[in-house]
Design an enzyme around this catalytic site. Structure first.
Site, PDB file in Angstrom:
ATOM      1  N   SER A  24      21.855  10.518  -5.471  1.00  0.00           N
ATOM      2  CA  SER A  24      20.721  11.370  -5.875  1.00  0.00           C
ATOM      3  C   SER A  24      21.125  12.836  -5.940  1.00  0.00           C
ATOM      4  CB  SER A  24      19.563  11.198  -4.893  1.00  0.00           C
ATOM      5  OG  SER A  24      19.992  11.416  -3.568  1.00  0.00           O
ATOM      6  N   ASN A 111      15.873   9.547   6.731  1.00  0.00           N
ATOM      7  CA  ASN A 111      14.493   9.211   6.334  1.00  0.00           C
ATOM      8  C   ASN A 111      13.505  10.315   6.720  1.00  0.00           C
ATOM      9  OD1 ASN A 111      15.677   6.903   5.474  1.00  0.00           O
ATOM     10  ND2 ASN A 111      14.811   5.572   7.045  1.00  0.00           N
ATOM     11  N   THR A 156     -20.549  22.566 -29.210  1.00  0.00           N
ATOM     12  CA  THR A 156     -20.544  21.223 -28.627  1.00  0.00           C
ATOM     13  C   THR A 156     -20.131  20.330 -29.787  1.00  0.00           C
ATOM     14  OG1 THR A 156     -22.851  20.812 -29.192  1.00  0.00           O
ATOM     15  CG2 THR A 156     -22.442  21.730 -27.011  1.00  0.00           C
ATOM     16  N   HIS A 157     -19.393  19.284 -29.468  1.00  0.00           N
ATOM     17  CA  HIS A 157     -18.822  18.410 -30.518  1.00  0.00           C
ATOM     18  C   HIS A 157     -17.971  19.208 -31.513  1.00  0.00           C
ATOM     19  CE1 HIS A 157     -21.941  15.463 -29.210  1.00  0.00           C
ATOM     20  NE2 HIS A 157     -22.663  16.571 -29.085  1.00  0.00           N
ATOM     21  N   SER A 278       8.121  29.820 -39.401  1.00  0.00           N
ATOM     22  CA  SER A 278       8.592  28.558 -39.958  1.00  0.00           C
ATOM     23  C   SER A 278       9.820  28.850 -40.796  1.00  0.00           C
ATOM     24  CB  SER A 278       7.491  27.963 -40.834  1.00  0.00           C
ATOM     25  OG  SER A 278       8.067  27.127 -41.820  1.00  0.00           O
ATOM     26  N   LYS A 284       3.911  31.540 -42.169  1.00  0.00           N
ATOM     27  CA  LYS A 284       3.445  30.895 -40.944  1.00  0.00           C
ATOM     28  C   LYS A 284       3.660  31.743 -39.690  1.00  0.00           C
ATOM     29  CE  LYS A 284       2.314  26.941 -40.373  1.00  0.00           C
ATOM     30  NZ  LYS A 284       2.917  25.633 -40.678  1.00  0.00           N
ATOM     31  N   GLU A 291       1.074  25.237 -28.034  1.00  0.00           N
ATOM     32  CA  GLU A 291       1.285  23.816 -28.321  1.00  0.00           C
ATOM     33  C   GLU A 291       2.119  23.155 -27.224  1.00  0.00           C
ATOM     34  OE1 GLU A 291       2.516  23.244 -32.600  1.00  0.00           O
ATOM     35  OE2 GLU A 291       2.125  25.391 -32.590  1.00  0.00           O
ATOM     36  N   TYR A 318      10.448   3.096   4.999  1.00  0.00           N
ATOM     37  CA  TYR A 318      11.232   3.639   3.889  1.00  0.00           C
ATOM     38  C   TYR A 318      11.893   2.532   3.070  1.00  0.00           C
ATOM     39  CZ  TYR A 318      14.820   6.235   1.353  1.00  0.00           C
ATOM     40  OH  TYR A 318      15.611   6.757   0.369  1.00  0.00           O
ATOM     41  N   GLN A 323      13.541   7.277  -3.216  1.00  0.00           N
ATOM     42  CA  GLN A 323      14.417   8.332  -3.737  1.00  0.00           C
ATOM     43  C   GLN A 323      13.971   8.739  -5.152  1.00  0.00           C
ATOM     44  OE1 GLN A 323      18.716   8.526  -2.840  1.00  0.00           O
ATOM     45  NE2 GLN A 323      19.011   7.773  -4.913  1.00  0.00           N
ATOM     46  N   LYS A 326      11.663  12.090  -6.527  1.00  0.00           N
ATOM     47  CA  LYS A 326      12.040  13.495  -6.671  1.00  0.00           C
ATOM     48  C   LYS A 326      11.953  14.083  -8.068  1.00  0.00           C
ATOM     49  CE  LYS A 326      14.630  13.162  -2.575  1.00  0.00           C
ATOM     50  NZ  LYS A 326      14.227  11.728  -2.513  1.00  0.00           N
TER      51      LYS A 326
HETATM   52  N1  ARG Z   1      18.601  10.328  -0.786  1.00  0.00           N
HETATM   53  C1  ARG Z   1      17.664   9.591  -0.004  1.00  0.00           C
HETATM   54  C2  ARG Z   1      16.260   9.757  -0.609  1.00  0.00           C
HETATM   55  O1  ARG Z   1      16.071  10.636  -1.342  1.00  0.00           O
HETATM   56  C3  ARG Z   1      17.649  10.047   1.403  1.00  0.00           C
HETATM   57  C4  ARG Z   1      17.146   9.042   2.380  1.00  0.00           C
HETATM   58  C5  ARG Z   1      18.119   7.920   2.492  1.00  0.00           C
HETATM   59  N2  ARG Z   1      17.764   7.018   3.504  1.00  0.00           N
HETATM   60  C6  ARG Z   1      18.315   5.793   3.634  1.00  0.00           C
HETATM   61  N3  ARG Z   1      17.874   5.067   4.580  1.00  0.00           N
HETATM   62  N4  ARG Z   1      19.237   5.396   2.816  1.00  0.00           N
HETATM   63  O2  ARG Z   1      15.362   9.002  -0.372  1.00  0.00           O
END
Ligand code: ARG
Length: 465
Positions: A24, A111, A156-157, A278, A284, A291, A318, A323, A326
């Site tokens: 990651s 974790n 409205t509308h 444009s 334009k 947008e 967990y 992961q 993110k």
């Molecule tokens: N890179 C992991 C995540 O974002 C970190 C936690 C990893 N934990 C594990 N038990 N492998 O979730």
């Protein structure tokens, strides 16, 4: 070679594909500040509770600061073999300070570490977003104060409904954004608990002080249940919901900018700073920024949907699926931040064409309700009857292709004999908006007061920061 961080029971290293799907670091390196901050707090606590010697804590602290400086200066090499930000930092720490680095991970796990880092990142970013929303509100309220009396059509509308003022329209967004800020603030209050010390899932046998680390990291308290601490991502979901609603509001405003800047509407003009040309049509002026604000809302909503879907099947606690929280969270909140900057810029940049708006405000029989109200007020007609009479008059004017005010008194009296000359006074758009004095109405005096109230409180808040 097996992984030095967890490879004790492994004879060989991972397959290349395993490494690719597992790593990651490509995206979680964004968490480096938060990761080091949390490690510094953890190390200090391990020292204070006597779990580590002060020499070790000193070495770890100095080492972490050196790593931080390296990353800050761009001199740090992130390694995919080390999977994630946590192991990249710790591995470099070991290179710098030797075996004492291995003691940092006492009484914690990746974790609780990643849960803490994410909360810190989300909290930091949400604080920035809150300031940005306030800034957009300030820009809108400023324009609203300038244009408290500028008449435009209310729709409205997307059909002409009743005249309103441009200031009133802008203040509608100030209200939406105020609720958006409220949602971010609520989510922040709920999420501000520290998971650090929950360790892998069950807590730890070391005599740690979770209140100390929570306080050091600016959290209100430690989380109460270790299992929940490492498996909860609803803090991110709440922020994404708040972000989605805000992005939706910005998108509606962006849509209005797109409409208003067309030659057909011509209500506002954006300068060259917020338009593009444009490559084929020289005339334009495209409102690309608006947008894109509209378009990017989809990514924000998608991140919310993605995280909900990713979480829905996970048993406690967990799982590595998590992961995947993110990229969506990072992207959505950063996208929202960019959209807020763009909207703020456009609000400050836009110049309304008050003449064009006023002219449009009179189109589409926008004062028909004022006429009906007059029949009720002056002739004491029941509103339903007044609505009917007005409908006939609109039909008559429309068959002639003229405005209501262009009908003669005789023509009006042919429909309703009791109508007098006085009626013409309510057919003007200025009179119409001026008469809307009920609480929250569009009367310029009210809009002026509301804009001033917002400006005062937003400026006071900005000065206090
Ligand atoms: N890179 C992991 C995540 O974002 C970190 C936690 C990893 N934990 C594990 N038990 N492998 O979730």
């Amino acid at each position: 070679m097996s992984n030095r961080m967890w490879g004790g029971r492994f004879a060989t290293g991972p397959d290349a594909i395993m490494e690719e799907i597992n790593a990651s670091i490509g995206f979680d390196q964004k968490l480096w500040r938060q990761d080091i901050r949390a490690s510094l707090a953890h190390a200090a606590m391990l020292g204070r509770t006597g779990i580590l010697t002060s020499e070790d804590v000193q070495a770890i602290t100095d080492g972490l600061k050196a790593v931080e400086a390296e990353i800050e200066s761009g001199g740090f090499t992130f390694s995919r073999a080390l999977e994630d930000i946590h192991m990249n930092v710790e591995s470099r720490l070991r290179e710098l300070i030797g075996p004492a680095a291995g003691r940092l991970h006492t009484a914690r796990s990746r974790n609780d570490q990643v849960a803490t880092d994410m909360r810190l990142w989300v909290r930091d970013t949400a604080d920035l977003i809150d300031q940005q929303i306030a800034d957009v509100q300030l820009a809108l309220a400023g324009k609203a104060a300038e244009h408290a009396g500028s008449v435009m059509p209310g729709f409205t509308h997307l059909q002409s409904a009743q005249p309103v003022t441009f200031g009133h329209h802008l203040l509608a967004y100030v209200e939406m954004l105020a609720r958006d800020r409220g949602r971010f603030a609520d989510a922040r209050r709920r999420m501000n608990e520290c998971p650090l010390g929950a360790a892998a899932l069950a807590g730890t046998s070391f005599p740690i002080d979770r209140h100390a680390t929570a306080a050091a990291l600016g959290f209100s308290r430690p989380t109460a249940n270790s299992l929940d601490s490492v498996s909860d991502r609803d803090f991110a979901l709440e922020m994404l919901s708040a972000a989605s609603i805000t992005a939706m509001h910005l998108s509606r405003f962006a849509e209005e900018i797109v409409l208003w800047t067309t030659p057909q509407f011509g209500f506002v003009r954006l300068s060259d700073k917020f338009t593009t040309g444009s490559s084929i049509m020289p005339q334009k002026r495209n409102p690309d920024a608006a947008e894109l604000v509209r378009g990017k809302a989809g990514r924000v909503f998608g991140a919310l949907q993605g995280l909900l879907t990713m979480m829905k099947g996970l048993p406690l606690t967990y799982s590595k699926d998590m992961q995947e929280d993110k990229e969506g969270v990072f992207d959505a909140l950063q996208t929202l931040s960019l959209c807020l900057a763009a909207i703020g810029g456009m609000v400050r940049d836009m110049e309304p064409d008050t003449k064009a708006m006023r002219k449009a405000a009179g189109l589409g029989y926008a004062t028909a309700t004022d006429l009906a109200d007059w029949l009720v007020r002056v002739l004491k007609m029941p509103f339903r009857d007044a609505h009917h009479v007005t409908g006939k008059l609109v039909g008559l004017a429309s068959s002639r292709n003229v405005g209501l005010e262009k009908l003669s008194l005789e023509e009006m009296q042919a429909v309703e004999p009791a109508i007098t000359e006085e009626v013409f006074a309510v057919l003007g758009v200025e009179r119409s908006v001026k008469s809307r004095t009920s609480h929250g109405g569009t009367a310029p005096a009210l809009v002026r007061r509301e804009a001033a109230r917002w400006l005062k409180s937003l400026r006071k808040e900005a000065a206090a920061d």
